[in-house]
Design an enzyme around this catalytic site. Structure first.
Site, PDB file in Angstrom:
ATOM      1  N   ASP A   1      43.051  11.977  65.112  1.00  0.00           N
ATOM      2  CA  ASP A   1      42.245  12.866  64.316  1.00  0.00           C
ATOM      3  C   ASP A   1      42.965  12.608  63.172  1.00  0.00           C
ATOM      4  O   ASP A   1      43.803  13.766  62.853  1.00  0.00           O
ATOM      5  CB  ASP A   1      42.217  13.862  65.052  1.00  0.00           C
ATOM      6  CG  ASP A   1      41.645  13.791  66.428  1.00  0.00           C
ATOM      7  OD1 ASP A   1      40.778  13.015  66.382  1.00  0.00           O
ATOM      8  OD2 ASP A   1      41.315  15.232  66.729  1.00  0.00           O
TER       9      ASP A   1
ATOM     10  N   ASP B   1      43.559  15.298  74.118  1.00  0.00           N
ATOM     11  CA  ASP B   1      42.548  15.841  72.917  1.00  0.00           C
ATOM     12  C   ASP B   1      42.223  14.377  72.167  1.00  0.00           C
ATOM     13  O   ASP B   1      41.704  13.911  72.693  1.00  0.00           O
ATOM     14  CB  ASP B   1      43.038  16.773  71.496  1.00  0.00           C
ATOM     15  CG  ASP B   1      42.193  17.241  70.898  1.00  0.00           C
ATOM     16  OD1 ASP B   1      41.039  17.308  71.474  1.00  0.00           O
ATOM     17  OD2 ASP B   1      42.614  17.687  70.337  1.00  0.00           O
TER      18      ASP B   1
ATOM     19  N   ASP C   1      46.561  16.168  69.392  1.00  0.00           N
ATOM     20  CA  ASP C   1      46.524  14.592  69.233  1.00  0.00           C
ATOM     21  C   ASP C   1      47.470  13.942  69.559  1.00  0.00           C
ATOM     22  O   ASP C   1      48.490  14.130  68.942  1.00  0.00           O
ATOM     23  CB  ASP C   1      45.620  14.443  68.119  1.00  0.00           C
ATOM     24  CG  ASP C   1      44.689  15.171  67.923  1.00  0.00           C
ATOM     25  OD1 ASP C   1      43.614  15.425  68.954  1.00  0.00           O
ATOM     26  OD2 ASP C   1      44.493  16.221  67.030  1.00  0.00           O
TER      27      ASP C   1
ATOM     28  N   ARG D   1      33.822   8.987  70.742  1.00  0.00           N
ATOM     29  CA  ARG D   1      34.851   8.836  69.546  1.00  0.00           C
ATOM     30  C   ARG D   1      35.392   7.959  68.289  1.00  0.00           C
ATOM     31  O   ARG D   1      36.411   7.697  68.545  1.00  0.00           O
ATOM     32  CB  ARG D   1      35.509  10.407  69.307  1.00  0.00           C
ATOM     33  CG  ARG D   1      34.217  11.597  69.205  1.00  0.00           C
ATOM     34  CD  ARG D   1      35.815  13.007  69.136  1.00  0.00           C
ATOM     35  NE  ARG D   1      34.884  14.045  69.839  1.00  0.00           N
ATOM     36  CZ  ARG D   1      35.525  14.912  69.681  1.00  0.00           C
ATOM     37  NH1 ARG D   1      36.646  16.112  69.705  1.00  0.00           N
ATOM     38  NH2 ARG D   1      34.620  16.247  69.466  1.00  0.00           N
TER      39      ARG D   1
END
Length: 449
Positions: free
Chosen positions: A271, A267, A228, A321
């Site tokens: 996060d 990715d 990330d 997301r």
């Protein structure tokens, strides 16, 4: 976990006036505004203001505001950043000023490193990997195992040693205004530490050279990458403010397909997982990315953590997301979502509430093209909740949950078990947000005053 207790500065929060001349020039012109939701003497030593989301709870978030001169660094290269971060176990307050763009894929002398450099000496090659795990011969029942998978993992480990920057507790990392500050190809890892501030940085194209094939992921298998741009794992009191997150440099449309599936090298962008808690994410720009923000890495994460506030962010050209939420109490207010396809990125959904997540979505604004149904803006597994009001779609008040539930069998619940109180800057209407946040969200708009 090394933590330290910090009392919030009692200085009166300063509100700065945006220069009309600079605003007229547009967000890309340079410095625009210093966020009103900060306390402190200057950009580099500011703390998160009172009541500004979950990260203001308890001891608050002060980052490196108490850093002395010996722990205040200006860095312009990967090697300098590594040195300034020091040991992740050292909790001495520090301020790291990033000047210009740091390329994480460089060695200590500044020489550019490629995927071939990381693979050298490991025995890994993509062609050999593809041959070894071709589903037509290897099958689809188990994860890759054997010589080439071991080699892939070794190559990935070499890349990680170079591009993963481990952030200690009590740290502020901030981009120097006017220098196009940021990190390309790297990951800030904020893991099991408390009290971190990340501001005014552009994170671009955090790329995994060595995605792993998982034939058991979904019906057709998937390529999964590792890094990330910013990752929170068991972190507490984190404030991410005025950053830009983007795949620019390598959009997903450039990814080839192997075994009929996209070879995904990206990715997440930001996060928040592994029971991280007390996080405020504000005035950021998330753009041109697929799996953008994960809050909770597993449906089985324990309750009582993952308390996150997202406000005054812009999500533009994001596939999914934004965020995906699990378990926690998440407040989304005054955000802007533009779900018009951009750079090959096409919407799957904006907000996913699953694993009993308790989401309050309040006064957000969606720009939705005619090709996208309003029912596609939410997603869930039938256990999560989305409460709230004042959400606008193309300027019209819209019940997003009702639209989703009318089109899906697994219903999103409409009640939550908590009431947000840490709501600094909450605007009573989303009507003007697209215009406002186009000028103030993202990196490059803060001043150093």
């Amino acid at each position: 976990m090394a933590t330290a207790s910090h009392r919030r500065s009692l200085r009166t929060r300063r509100t700065l006036v945006v220069s009309a001349a600079v605003v007229a020039a547009g967000a890309g012109a340079g410095a625009l505004v210093l966020t009103a939701n900060a306390s402190g003497t200057d950009l580099y030593h500011q703390s998160l203001a009172a009541k500004d989301g979950w990260a203001s709870s308890g001891t608050g978030t002060t980052g490196g505001s108490k850093a002395d001169a010996a722990h205040t660094f200006t860095v312009a290269t990967r090697a300098q950043l590594v040195k300034a971060l020091g040991s992740v176990s050292d909790t001495t307050p520090r301020v790291i000023k990033v000047k210009g763009t740091i390329d994480a894929n460089t060695d200590d002398s500044g020489k550019k490193l490629t995927c071939a450099d990381y693979a050298a000496g490991t025995g890994y090659s993509l062609s050999a990997y593809l041959k070894a795990f071709d589903p037509s011969t290897y099958g689809r029942a188990k994860l890759p195992a054997g010589t080439q998978e071991t080699a892939r993992a070794a190559a990935q480990k070499k890349q990680a040693a170079n591009i993963v920057f481990k952030v200690p507790a009590n740290t502020t990392i901030v981009g120097v205004p006017g220098t196009k500050a940021g990190i390309t190809g790297g990951m800030l890892q904020i893991q099991k530490v408390d009290n971190v501030i990340v501001r005014n940085l552009t994170f671009a194209d955090t790329e995994d050279c060595f995605p792993q094939w998982d034939p058991t992921d979904g019906d057709s298998g998937n390529w999964n990458s590792e890094y990330d741009a910013v990752t929170l794992r068991g972190a507490t009191h984190v404030w991410a403010d005025h950053n830009t997150f983007t795949d620019a440099g390598h959009f997903d449309s450039l990814n080839p397909k192997y075994y009929g599936r996209e070879y995904q090298v990206h990715d997440g962008e930001l996060d928040i997982t592994k029971s991280s808690d007390l996080v405020t994410v504000e005035q950021n720009l998330f753009t041109s990315h697929d799996k953008t923000m994960l809050i909770g890495s597993s449906d089985s994460e324990p309750s009582g953590k993952l308390r996150v506030t997202l406000h005054h962010n812009v999500w533009k050209g994001v596939v999914q997301r934004a965020p995906l939420t699990r378990v926690g109490q998440v407040h989304l207010y005054n955000n802007v979502y533009d779900v018009t396809p951009l750079n090959g990125y096409t919407l799957q959904y904006s907000i996913n509430s699953r694993a009993k997540a308790q989401v309050v979505a309040q006064n957000n604004f969606w720009t939705v093209p005619s090709s996208v149904k309003v029912s596609k803006l939410l997603s869930g597994d039938g256990t999560g909740s989305v409460a709230g009001s004042g959400n606008l779609v193309n300027g019209t008040t819209t019940d997003l949950v009702a639209a989703y539930n009318a089109a899906n069998s697994k219903k999103i619940k409409t009640t939550v078990n908590w009431t947000p109180t840490l709501t600094a800057g909450l605007e009573p209407t989303a009507k003007n947000l697209p215009t406002e946040l186009a000028k103030t969200a993202g990196a490059g708009v803060l001043t150093a005053n």
